[in-house]
Write a protein that holds these residues in place. Structure first.
Motif, PDB file in Angstrom:
ATOM      1  N   LEU A  44       0.812  -1.213   0.000  1.00  0.00           N
ATOM      2  CA  LEU A  44       0.000   0.000   0.000  1.00  0.00           C
ATOM      3  C   LEU A  44       0.844   1.261   0.000  1.00  0.00           C
ATOM      4  O   LEU A  44       0.376   2.343   0.371  1.00  0.00           O
ATOM      5  N   GLN A  45       2.088   1.129  -0.424  1.00  0.00           N
ATOM      6  CA  GLN A  45       2.981   2.275  -0.571  1.00  0.00           C
ATOM      7  C   GLN A  45       3.450   2.388  -2.011  1.00  0.00           C
ATOM      8  O   GLN A  45       3.678   1.378  -2.684  1.00  0.00           O
ATOM      9  N   PHE A  46       3.601   3.625  -2.475  1.00  0.00           N
ATOM     10  CA  PHE A  46       4.142   3.879  -3.809  1.00  0.00           C
ATOM     11  C   PHE A  46       5.656   3.791  -3.726  1.00  0.00           C
ATOM     12  O   PHE A  46       6.302   4.641  -3.124  1.00  0.00           O
ATOM     13  N   HIS A  47       6.211   2.736  -4.303  1.00  0.00           N
ATOM     14  CA  HIS A  47       7.638   2.455  -4.127  1.00  0.00           C
ATOM     15  C   HIS A  47       8.240   1.972  -5.455  1.00  0.00           C
ATOM     16  O   HIS A  47       8.366   0.765  -5.696  1.00  0.00           O
ATOM     17  N   PRO A  48       8.625   2.885  -6.349  1.00  0.00           N
ATOM     18  CA  PRO A  48       9.120   2.507  -7.681  1.00  0.00           C
ATOM     19  C   PRO A  48      10.353   1.618  -7.662  1.00  0.00           C
ATOM     20  O   PRO A  48      10.556   0.816  -8.580  1.00  0.00           O
ATOM     21  N   ARG A  49      11.175   1.719  -6.635  1.00  0.00           N
ATOM     22  CA  ARG A  49      12.418   0.947  -6.620  1.00  0.00           C
ATOM     23  C   ARG A  49      12.174  -0.556  -6.516  1.00  0.00           C
ATOM     24  O   ARG A  49      13.099  -1.338  -6.788  1.00  0.00           O
ATOM     25  N   ARG A  50      10.962  -0.973  -6.166  1.00  0.00           N
ATOM     26  CA  ARG A  50      10.687  -2.407  -6.090  1.00  0.00           C
ATOM     27  C   ARG A  50      10.915  -3.066  -7.449  1.00  0.00           C
ATOM     28  O   ARG A  50      11.213  -4.252  -7.530  1.00  0.00           O
ATOM     29  N   TRP A  51      10.794  -2.287  -8.529  1.00  0.00           N
ATOM     30  CA  TRP A  51      10.908  -2.858  -9.873  1.00  0.00           C
ATOM     31  C   TRP A  51      12.351  -3.032 -10.322  1.00  0.00           C
ATOM     32  O   TRP A  51      12.605  -3.524 -11.423  1.00  0.00           O
ATOM     33  N   GLU A  52      13.290  -2.629  -9.476  1.00  0.00           N
ATOM     34  CA  GLU A  52      14.692  -2.893  -9.788  1.00  0.00           C
ATOM     35  C   GLU A  52      15.017  -4.370  -9.604  1.00  0.00           C
ATOM     36  O   GLU A  52      15.947  -4.895 -10.211  1.00  0.00           O
ATOM     37  N   THR A  53      14.244  -5.037  -8.749  1.00  0.00           N
ATOM     38  CA  THR A  53      14.492  -6.462  -8.487  1.00  0.00           C
ATOM     39  C   THR A  53      13.295  -7.336  -8.848  1.00  0.00           C
ATOM     40  O   THR A  53      13.407  -8.551  -8.869  1.00  0.00           O
ATOM     41  N   GLN A  54      12.160  -6.724  -9.132  1.00  0.00           N
ATOM     42  CA  GLN A  54      10.946  -7.487  -9.427  1.00  0.00           C
ATOM     43  C   GLN A  54      10.697  -7.503 -10.925  1.00  0.00           C
ATOM     44  O   GLN A  54      10.753  -6.468 -11.592  1.00  0.00           O
ATOM     45  N   ASP A  55      10.416  -8.667 -11.470  1.00  0.00           N
ATOM     46  CA  ASP A  55      10.179  -8.840 -12.901  1.00  0.00           C
ATOM     47  C   ASP A  55       8.794  -8.326 -13.271  1.00  0.00           C
ATOM     48  O   ASP A  55       7.792  -8.773 -12.725  1.00  0.00           O
ATOM     49  N   GLN A  56       8.734  -7.383 -14.219  1.00  0.00           N
ATOM     50  CA  GLN A  56       7.440  -6.828 -14.609  1.00  0.00           C
ATOM     51  C   GLN A  56       6.621  -7.806 -15.440  1.00  0.00           C
ATOM     52  O   GLN A  56       5.428  -7.592 -15.661  1.00  0.00           O
ATOM     53  N   ALA A  57       7.243  -8.883 -15.913  1.00  0.00           N
ATOM     54  CA  ALA A  57       6.515  -9.886 -16.697  1.00  0.00           C
ATOM     55  C   ALA A  57       6.028 -11.041 -15.827  1.00  0.00           C
ATOM     56  O   ALA A  57       5.594 -12.072 -16.339  1.00  0.00           O
ATOM     57  N   CYS A  58       6.094 -10.895 -14.503  1.00  0.00           N
ATOM     58  CA  CYS A  58       5.732 -11.999 -13.614  1.00  0.00           C
ATOM     59  C   CYS A  58       4.220 -12.154 -13.515  1.00  0.00           C
ATOM     60  O   CYS A  58       3.447 -11.268 -13.893  1.00  0.00           O
ATOM     61  N   LYS A  59       3.789 -13.295 -12.977  1.00  0.00           N
ATOM     62  CA  LYS A  59       2.370 -13.618 -12.883  1.00  0.00           C
ATOM     63  C   LYS A  59       1.613 -12.677 -11.951  1.00  0.00           C
ATOM     64  O   LYS A  59       0.395 -12.530 -12.071  1.00  0.00           O
ATOM     65  N   LYS A  60       2.309 -12.069 -11.028  1.00  0.00           N
ATOM     66  CA  LYS A  60       1.624 -11.233 -10.038  1.00  0.00           C
ATOM     67  C   LYS A  60       1.484  -9.775 -10.486  1.00  0.00           C
ATOM     68  O   LYS A  60       1.092  -8.917  -9.704  1.00  0.00           O
ATOM     69  N   PHE A  61       1.804  -9.499 -11.764  1.00  0.00           N
ATOM     70  CA  PHE A  61       1.679  -8.138 -12.282  1.00  0.00           C
ATOM     71  C   PHE A  61       1.057  -8.196 -13.671  1.00  0.00           C
ATOM     72  O   PHE A  61       1.709  -8.563 -14.647  1.00  0.00           O
ATOM     73  N   THR A  62      -0.222  -7.866 -13.763  1.00  0.00           N
ATOM     74  CA  THR A  62      -0.941  -7.957 -15.036  1.00  0.00           C
ATOM     75  C   THR A  62      -1.729  -6.668 -15.297  1.00  0.00           C
ATOM     76  O   THR A  62      -2.966  -6.689 -15.393  1.00  0.00           O
ATOM     77  N   PRO A  63      -1.043  -5.523 -15.410  1.00  0.00           N
ATOM     78  CA  PRO A  63      -1.758  -4.255 -15.556  1.00  0.00           C
ATOM     79  C   PRO A  63      -2.463  -4.097 -16.894  1.00  0.00           C
ATOM     80  O   PRO A  63      -3.404  -3.312 -17.014  1.00  0.00           O
ATOM     81  N   PHE A  64      -1.996  -4.829 -17.918  1.00  0.00           N
ATOM     82  CA  PHE A  64      -2.608  -4.728 -19.238  1.00  0.00           C
ATOM     83  C   PHE A  64      -3.346  -6.007 -19.620  1.00  0.00           C
ATOM     84  O   PHE A  64      -3.540  -6.312 -20.784  1.00  0.00           O
ATOM     85  N   GLY A  65      -3.766  -6.785 -18.626  1.00  0.00           N
ATOM     86  CA  GLY A  65      -4.400  -8.059 -18.908  1.00  0.00           C
ATOM     87  C   GLY A  65      -3.330  -9.100 -19.223  1.00  0.00           C
ATOM     88  O   GLY A  65      -2.180  -8.975 -18.809  1.00  0.00           O
ATOM     89  N   GLY A  66      -3.716 -10.112 -19.973  1.00  0.00           N
ATOM     90  CA  GLY A  66      -2.759 -11.161 -20.297  1.00  0.00           C
ATOM     91  C   GLY A  66      -3.293 -12.076 -21.365  1.00  0.00           C
ATOM     92  O   GLY A  66      -4.442 -11.969 -21.801  1.00  0.00           O
ATOM     93  N   GLY A  67      -2.441 -13.000 -21.814  1.00  0.00           N
ATOM     94  CA  GLY A  67      -2.842 -13.945 -22.834  1.00  0.00           C
ATOM     95  C   GLY A  67      -3.194 -13.242 -24.133  1.00  0.00           C
ATOM     96  O   GLY A  67      -2.613 -12.216 -24.492  1.00  0.00           O
ATOM     97  N   SER A  68      -4.194 -13.773 -24.833  1.00  0.00           N
ATOM     98  CA  SER A  68      -4.575 -13.226 -26.133  1.00  0.00           C
ATOM     99  C   SER A  68      -5.323 -11.901 -26.032  1.00  0.00           C
ATOM    100  O   SER A  68      -5.613 -11.271 -27.056  1.00  0.00           O
ATOM    101  N   ARG A  69      -5.627 -11.467 -24.815  1.00  0.00           N
ATOM    102  CA  ARG A  69      -6.307 -10.183 -24.638  1.00  0.00           C
ATOM    103  C   ARG A  69      -5.418  -9.132 -23.975  1.00  0.00           C
ATOM    104  O   ARG A  69      -5.905  -8.103 -23.503  1.00  0.00           O
ATOM    105  N   CYS A  70      -4.134  -9.394 -23.957  1.00  0.00           N
ATOM    106  CA  CYS A  70      -3.206  -8.382 -23.445  1.00  0.00           C
ATOM    107  C   CYS A  70      -3.266  -7.155 -24.358  1.00  0.00           C
ATOM    108  O   CYS A  70      -3.299  -7.280 -25.587  1.00  0.00           O
ATOM    109  N   CYS A  71      -3.287  -5.981 -23.779  1.00  0.00           N
ATOM    110  CA  CYS A  71      -3.434  -4.740 -24.546  1.00  0.00           C
ATOM    111  C   CYS A  71      -2.334  -4.615 -25.596  1.00  0.00           C
ATOM    112  O   CYS A  71      -1.145  -4.583 -25.260  1.00  0.00           O
ATOM    113  N   PRO A  72      -2.685  -4.518 -26.889  1.00  0.00           N
ATOM    114  CA  PRO A  72      -1.661  -4.452 -27.936  1.00  0.00           C
ATOM    115  C   PRO A  72      -0.896  -3.135 -27.967  1.00  0.00           C
ATOM    116  O   PRO A  72       0.192  -3.060 -28.528  1.00  0.00           O
TER     117      PRO A  72
END
Length: 453
Positions: free
Chosen positions: A374-402
């Motif tokens: 619940l904190q805005f912490h951009p540095r978490r993405w220095e070690t966290q993979d943005q393609a991981c299963k726990k991060f789906t801001p644009f959906g996923g699969g065949s409906r992922c935002c083009p």
């Protein structure tokens, strides 16, 4: 005669009420013994992480049954099930928005299309995105527009940022048609998630009419663009010109494509831009680090030289900020699906025909998955993979935002000029509100101070 009509109306209402009751309670007698726990309480207006989801998750776990949008529904706040749903589009699950939403989006919309129709429309969307990215003027236009909008702030003390963000994306209220589209589009958005009653004056009825007016306006713009291109061989090569040259779409599909682009490419991107600016205004350390990154990039370029793809790739911290705004802001909160067959997942089953509602925001704000969620912490993405299963801001699969990469580029280029040339502060109380859709009720009012000479 009047008495007979009244009697028929009463009978009709009684049959409708009985149908609703049967639809509501029949799932209680499902033959499936492994259904998730939960209650078939009447539909609840909350669809974001709030009291409703917190209460149900604490009582029944991250996957529970409920009755939403007039259908028995399995609600998932579970990372693994959400990912499983997204990866099995058109195999085990299928997009299934409530029918009233079709009335607003239109049956030609890629957002509600399924099966082969969706695949065809998505392939067109990917082709359009690739064509736009390959256009050598694309990045220059983004850069130029950002500079022009910010130059218009030079003598201002205050701006309504959500309006300014739409100007950056080429949808500013600078002409009559743009003003008409913006006014109708806001009406359209307010009705998109509302009680689906087509009664004059209701948000839903106003949204359906607004969609019709937008379609008429877009159709007129397309006709005018064709006329101009016939008279003038020089083409703009922008999104609309590119769309008009697609010969695999009908005229109605092109109009729907333009409307989908307003929803996904303009409104969602302008909201992301507003979220980033809002969160940066609350995080001086992140803002300072971003300034330093962009000063370094600008220092390697000529004074008026445009930004390019290589510059974008160097904006590592900026992309971390954008990712964190996507996670923390949760612009896309959930998707609607239905089970195409009886499905067994872990220790429970999902009956064929039931709706499933994977809640992205619940996963993005889960403290067991994201430290200090619940904190805005951009540095978490220095070690966290943005393609991981726990991060789906644009959906996923065949409906992922083009167009997700295009959105990130537009936001990053605007921030490049903003952080170097302006100071800003947000007004107290103007926070993003998540219902019925995410918006700043005051439009994100900023007090600005220009450093432009």
């Amino acid at each position: 005669m009047a008495a007979g009509v009244c009697f028929l109306i009463l009978v009709g209402l009684a049959v409708l009420a009985l149908g609703l009751i049967m639809n509501h309670y029949l799932p209680l007698f499902s033959k499936h013994s492994l259904l998730p726990r939960g209650t078939f309480g009447w539909p609840h207006p909350s669809n974001s992480v709030g009291h409703f989801l917190q209460d149900h998750c604490s009582r029944y776990g991250r996957v529970f049954k409920s009755h939403l949008f007039f259908s028995p529904t399995v609600v998932s706040c579970d990372q693994e099930l959400n990912y499983f749903i997204l990866q099995n589009e058109d195999k085990l699950f299928q997009c299934s928005y409530p029918k009233p939403i079709h009335g607003i989006l239109g049956n030609k919309s890629m957002l509600v299309a399924v099966g082969d129709t969706h695949k065809r429309l998505r392939n067109v969307a990917l082709s359009l995105v690739n064509t736009i990215k390959a256009n050598p003027d694309f990045l220059d236009d983004i850069d130029t527009t950002a500079i022009q909008v910010l130059c218009s702030w030079k003598d201002k003390r205050q701006v309504i940022f959500c309006e300014e963000a739409r100007k950056v994306l080429g949808l500013g209220p600078d002409d009559v048609q743009a003003r008409e589209i913006l006014k109708d589009f806001l009406t359209f958005m307010r009705g998109l998630i509302s009680l689906p009653l087509y009664i004059p004056g209701t948000p839903y009825a106003r949204a359906v009419k607004a969609r019709s007016r937008i379609s008429s306006t877009v159709r007129a713009i397309m006709q005018e663009r064709r006329r101009v291109s016939v008279e003038n061989s020089k083409k703009k090569n922008d999104f609309l010109d590119t769309l008009l040259r697609v010969d695999t779409l009908s005229e109605d599909e092109k109009v729907s494509f333009a409307l989908d682009s307003l929803l996904g490419g303009y409104e969602t991107t302008s909201l992301l831009m507003a979220m980033v600016v809002h969160f940066l205004g609350q995080s001086p350390s992140a803002l300072q680090e971003m300034k330093e990154e962009h000063q370094e990039i600008r220092g390697m370029k000529q004074k008026d030289e445009y930004l390019n793809w290589e510059d974008f790739k160097k904006m590592n911290f900026t992309q971390n900020v954008v990712n964190e705004a996507l996670r923390f802001g949760n612009i896309v909160k959930f998707v609607h699906r239905k089970a195409l067959k009886d499905i067994k997942f872990k220790d429970y089953s999902i009956p064929c025909g039931w709706k499933v509602l994977p809640i992205f925001s619940a996963v993005h704000l889960d403290p067991s998955l994201h430290a200090n969620a619940l904190q805005f912490h951009p540095r978490r993405w220095e070690t966290q993979d943005q393609a991981c299963k726990k991060f789906t801001p644009f959906g996923g699969g065949s409906r992922c935002c083009p167009g997700s990469e295009l959105a990130k580029v537009e936001v990053a280029f605007f921030l490049h000029h903003l952080v170097q040339n302006f100071r800003w502060s947000t007004n107290d109380g103007d926070h993003p509100i998540a219902y019925p859709y995410i918006e700043f009720h005051k439009g994100l009012v900023l007090d600005v101070e220009s450093k432009l000479v």
